[in-house]
Design a protein around this motif. Structure first.
Motif, short mmCIF file in Angstrom:
data_model
loop_
_atom_site.label_atom_id
_atom_site.label_comp_id
_atom_site.label_asym_id
_atom_site.label_seq_id
_atom_site.Cartn_x
_atom_site.Cartn_y
_atom_site.Cartn_z
N ALA A 162 0.84 -1.21 0.00
CA ALA A 162 0.00 0.00 0.00
C ALA A 162 0.87 1.25 0.00
N GLU A 163 1.87 1.29 0.86
CA GLU A 163 2.75 2.46 0.93
C GLU A 163 3.53 2.65 -0.37
N ASN A 164 4.10 1.58 -0.90
CA ASN A 164 4.90 1.70 -2.12
C ASN A 164 4.08 2.16 -3.31
N ARG A 165 2.86 1.68 -3.43
CA ARG A 165 2.00 2.09 -4.55
C ARG A 165 1.63 3.56 -4.46
N VAL A 166 1.30 4.02 -3.25
CA VAL A 166 0.90 5.41 -3.08
C VAL A 166 2.09 6.35 -3.27
N LYS A 167 3.28 5.92 -2.82
CA LYS A 167 4.49 6.74 -2.96
C LYS A 167 4.82 7.03 -4.42
N LYS A 168 4.47 6.11 -5.32
CA LYS A 168 4.81 6.27 -6.73
C LYS A 168 3.97 7.33 -7.44
N LEU A 169 2.90 7.77 -6.81
CA LEU A 169 2.03 8.76 -7.43
C LEU A 169 2.70 10.14 -7.42
N GLU A 170 2.73 10.80 -8.56
CA GLU A 170 3.37 12.12 -8.66
C GLU A 170 2.67 13.16 -7.80
N SER A 171 1.38 13.03 -7.65
CA SER A 171 0.61 14.04 -6.90
C SER A 171 0.74 13.89 -5.39
N VAL A 172 1.35 12.80 -4.93
CA VAL A 172 1.52 12.55 -3.49
C VAL A 172 2.93 12.99 -3.08
N SER A 173 2.99 13.93 -2.14
CA SER A 173 4.29 14.44 -1.70
C SER A 173 4.91 13.59 -0.60
N ARG A 174 4.07 12.95 0.20
CA ARG A 174 4.57 12.19 1.35
C ARG A 174 3.54 11.17 1.78
N VAL A 175 4.02 10.02 2.25
CA VAL A 175 3.12 8.97 2.76
C VAL A 175 3.48 8.65 4.19
N VAL A 176 2.50 8.73 5.08
CA VAL A 176 2.67 8.34 6.47
C VAL A 176 1.93 7.01 6.63
N ASN A 177 2.68 5.95 6.89
CA ASN A 177 2.08 4.61 6.94
C ASN A 177 1.83 4.20 8.39
N GLU A 178 0.57 4.28 8.81
CA GLU A 178 0.18 3.89 10.17
C GLU A 178 -0.65 2.62 10.17
#
Length: 198
Positions: A95-111
């Protein structure tokens, strides 16, 4: 203003929240995850687009199933916070890796919490699934959907039911079925009713 839009898919639930008014013009779609996005009115469109991108990535993950639950929040600066419970560590990292690859996402906090390995919890999961979705039950129709909208989260003998059902009667049927499963300490029913989509 604050507007709130709810969408769902599988066991993944996210909220798109925008100012102080709940928008009834946008109906829930139980085949889409809910993303919670807090944004001022001028950032509403951007937050909604990010939520759609994140949603697409999450719903296409392998090994994401009825015993998992994801939810999250999208901030105006592009930060996405992922939360929920999953049975496999790979689901959390995927889930974290997929979301991180999105250009529009600047940061992912994985809780996201990985549920503890427990043979007794696994036995409860199987028994719970069989009891809720048994073929002679009115609830069986939910199991035949491509993405079952009822999710069963089990941790240390305690069960939380999440997702959507068509009516209050179905919500009560799920709760009653879950309480019939032995070795369960507690059942928390967090199912929501959304009759327009079933």
């Amino acid at each position: 203003m604050r507007a709130r839009v709810t969408l769902m898919i599988s066991i993944v639930f996210f909220w798109i929240t925008q100012a102080t008014v709940t928008s009834q013009s946008q109906r829930q779609d139980p085949t889409k995850p809910e993303l919670k996005a807090t944004a001022p009115p001028d950032a509403q469109r951007t937050s909604a687009l990010i939520a759609d991108e994140v949603r697409h990535q999450l719903v296409t993950m392998p090994y994401y199933g009825v015993f998992d639950w994801l939810e999250g929040q999208v901030l105006p600066n592009g930060t996405v916070t992922l939360q929920g419970q999953v049975t496999r560590p790979t689901t959390k990292s995927d889930a974290e890796n997929r979301v991180k690859k999105l250009e529009s996402v600047s940061r992912v906090v994985n809780e996201i919490e990985v549920l503890p390995i427990s043979p007794s919890d696994d036995a409860i999961r199987i028994a719970m699934y069989r009891e809720i979705f048994k073929y002679d039950s009115p609830l069986f129709r939910y199991a035949t959907l491509a993405v079952p909208p009822i999710h069963i989260i089990v941790k240390n003998g305690r069960v939380t039911l999440k997702g959507f059902v068509a009516s209050d009667a179905d919500k009560q049927l799920v709760f009653t079925a879950a309480r019939n499963v032995p070795s369960v300490f507690e059942v928390n029913n967090e199912l929501k009713v959304d009759g327009d989509n079933y």
